[in-house]
Enzyme design. Structure first.
Site, PDB file in Angstrom:
ATOM      1  N   GLY A 240      19.660 -47.965  34.211  1.00 14.25           N
ATOM      2  CA  GLY A 240      18.275 -47.706  34.591  1.00 14.25           C
ATOM      3  C   GLY A 240      18.095 -46.841  35.815  1.00 14.25           C
ATOM      4  N   GLU A 275      25.675 -50.114  33.774  1.00  7.76           N
ATOM      5  CA  GLU A 275      25.726 -49.288  32.563  1.00  7.76           C
ATOM      6  C   GLU A 275      24.780 -48.092  32.668  1.00  7.76           C
ATOM      7  OE1 GLU A 275      24.588 -51.853  29.413  1.00  7.76           O
ATOM      8  OE2 GLU A 275      26.444 -52.997  29.399  1.00  7.76           O
ATOM      9  N   PRO A 276      25.011 -47.158  33.557  1.00 11.00           N
ATOM     10  CA  PRO A 276      24.126 -45.988  33.630  1.00 11.00           C
ATOM     11  C   PRO A 276      24.319 -45.079  32.422  1.00 11.00           C
ATOM     12  CG  PRO A 276      25.489 -46.255  35.603  1.00 11.00           C
ATOM     13  CD  PRO A 276      26.080 -47.111  34.546  1.00 11.00           C
ATOM     14  N   GLY A 277      23.270 -44.396  32.051  1.00  5.59           N
ATOM     15  CA  GLY A 277      23.346 -43.386  31.006  1.00  5.59           C
ATOM     16  C   GLY A 277      22.726 -42.094  31.492  1.00  5.59           C
ATOM     17  N   ARG A 314      10.918 -36.290  23.904  1.00  6.28           N
ATOM     18  CA  ARG A 314      10.477 -37.098  25.039  1.00  6.28           C
ATOM     19  C   ARG A 314       9.045 -36.779  25.499  1.00  6.28           C
ATOM     20  NH1 ARG A 314      12.348 -37.182  29.585  1.00  6.28           N
ATOM     21  NH2 ARG A 314      12.239 -39.439  29.947  1.00  6.28           N
ATOM     22  N   CYS A 348       3.934 -29.338  12.998  1.00  4.91           N
ATOM     23  CA  CYS A 348       2.533 -29.481  12.618  1.00  4.91           C
ATOM     24  C   CYS A 348       1.964 -30.795  13.140  1.00  4.91           C
ATOM     25  CB  CYS A 348       2.411 -29.401  11.096  1.00  4.91           C
ATOM     26  SG  CYS A 348       0.712 -29.241  10.520  1.00  4.91           S
ATOM     27  N   TYR A 377      18.912 -38.115  26.279  1.00  4.33           N
ATOM     28  CA  TYR A 377      17.940 -38.421  25.236  1.00  4.33           C
ATOM     29  C   TYR A 377      17.273 -37.153  24.695  1.00  4.33           C
ATOM     30  CZ  TYR A 377      18.770 -42.968  27.277  1.00  4.33           C
ATOM     31  OH  TYR A 377      19.384 -44.091  27.773  1.00  4.33           O
TER      32      TYR A 377
END
Length: 445
Positions: A240, A275-277, A314, A348, A377
């Site tokens: 996070g 657990e960083p991403g 995103r 569209c 992401y």
């Protein structure tokens, strides 16, 4: 290699070399994801220096490109996987079973089948369950290996309500029931090794109080589990760690975050795991896109590009802000007027926009735009809506550039249908991964 102390804590879009990116767009086409593996390594070293005593696992869902997994594994990261497919990628990237955690939410039966089959050859694999039902399903398949319990502490934080997981009912066993669940699991022969939770994604500096309270609750639970159930190997407080997407946002003070995390956790006879991403990969990637249309609308100028919400979802999904830079204008000898512009994709949908009325140099058809902080992401959430092929990805490493993932074609999009019609594929169960059964009533034992 650059030491963590020598690398900036955030890489802004303006720091990328415009001429190099323009050349890459010319050579590889557009849309194009560009990922700098050296920056990924720098980000890992900076975080490892702040958390020297913690087990660091990379949240694979942020960017599962094999080159990323291999680079982070080489740096010392374990790999946290949200699906059987990610576990397969982790093992193929060179991770040993002891370095892989499978942390699925409501895992499909075929995933559990594959995981249990894989566990037979990789007995040090750690499986994290987020419900009593999942523990039962594992037991039904004969699994009694390393078990971690995901708990719900009732506190969430993050950049958007859709990614604030710590209080969402979907995630984990309520913390007040965790001891009973773990006691039962231990009595049934599972090797209980840890507890896990994750407050949310993209936690900013102004949300650190919530993060500290969340970690404190995990520390209290860990001490209770150790006293009443079994000694734990680790307490996993997820990731996070946010990164700044806007110019006026400051990066996290990692040293302060690490100190606050250790203080909040308190004395526990177990290792801290994180657990960083996003932190590792977000600012290591950019998305390049060609301008194909410039249109004067009633209230704005619409800049049409060949990337869209199928390429980077995103902004449409989370109202996420991404910096945008006109590379061609930066390289242009003549300075262009700054005007408000809406950058929109070819999908569209009215939500298919990357920004609205953003102040940018006047754009012309044929310009190349760079969309920053696209390493997390981005491709992972890309899709084929409107039958659009997914883009190519390239990586930069040690001064070299290489194609890491080829661009899809329309043939790639339609191949499953053709194979089905031609009889070369079947929708019936097969022995291929994911594993054979798709219902718990027909599980492979």
């Amino acid at each position: 290699m650059t030491d963590a102390a020598d690398s900036p804590s955030v890489r802004r879009l303006s720091a990328w070399d415009a001429a190099e990116l323009q050349t890459l767009a010319d050579e590889y086409g557009s849309p194009l994801y560009v990922l700098d593996l050296e920056r990924v390594r720098q980000n890992y070293r900076r975080l490892a220096a702040a958390f020297p005593d913690a087990d660091i696992l990379y949240a694979v869902k942020a960017n599962a490109l094999g080159d990323v997994l291999a680079a982070l594994h080489e740096e010392g990261a374990g790999l946290e996987c949200a699906s059987a497919g990610e576990v397969q990628r982790a093992l193929e990237a060179g991770a040993s079973d002891s370095e892989v955690h499978y942390t699925a939410v409501n895992p499909p039966a075929q995933d559990l089948d594959w995981i249990v089959d894989t566990w037979a050859d990789h007995p040090e694999l750690t499986v994290t369950a987020g419900s009593e039902d999942t523990i039962d399903r594992l037991a039904d398949r004969g699994y009694d290996g390393r078990l971690c319990l995901r708990v719900n502490p009732g506190i969430g934080a993050g950049h958007h309500e859709k990614v604030q997981t710590g209080a969402a009912a979907k995630f984990g066993v309520p913390a007040e029931r965790a001891v009973d669940v773990l006691t039962d699991a231990a009595d049934r022969g599972f090797d209980v090794v840890g507890i896990h939770s994750h407050v949310g994604s993209g936690v900013s500096s102004d949300q650190l109080d919530a993060h500290r309270e969340f970690v404190a609750r995990m520390g209290d639970l860990a001490r209770e589990v150790s006293e009443t159930v079994t000694d734990l190997e680790f307490v996993d407080v997820g990731g996070g760690f946010g990164v700044p997407y806007r110019k006026d946002e400051e990066p996290l003070d990692l040293a302060s975050v690490a100190e606050a995390t250790r203080e909040a956790l308190g004395e526990v006879d177990a290792r801290l795991a994180i657990e960083p991403g996003r932190y590792f990969v977000a600012d290591a990637g950019v998305l390049l896109t060609d301008v194909n249309t410039v249109k004067a609308a009633r209230d704005t100028t619409v800049v049409g590009v060949d990337a869209g919400m199928t390429t980077l979802i995103r902004p449409a999904m989370y109202d996420a802000y991404h910096p945008i830079r006109n590379l061609t204008a930066d390289l242009d000898a003549d300075e262009r007027e700054i005007v408000p512009q809406t950058v929109a994709g070819p999908i569209c949908e009215s939500g298919d926009v990357f920004c609205a009325d953003r102040e940018l140099p006047a754009t012309e058809r044929g310009d190349v735009l760079a969309i920053g902080n696209a390493g997390a992401y981005g491709y992972e959430m890309a899709n084929q809506y409107n039958s659009r092929p997914r883009p190519a990805s390239i990586v930069l490493e040690d001064g070299d550039t290489r194609l890491a993932r080829r661009r899809e074609t329309v043939d790639d999009v339609t191949r499953p249908e053709r194979e089905a019609h031609n009889g070369s594929a079947t929708d019936r169960k097969t022995d291929d991964h994911p594993a054979a059964s798709d219902t718990d009533d027909e599980r492979v034992r």
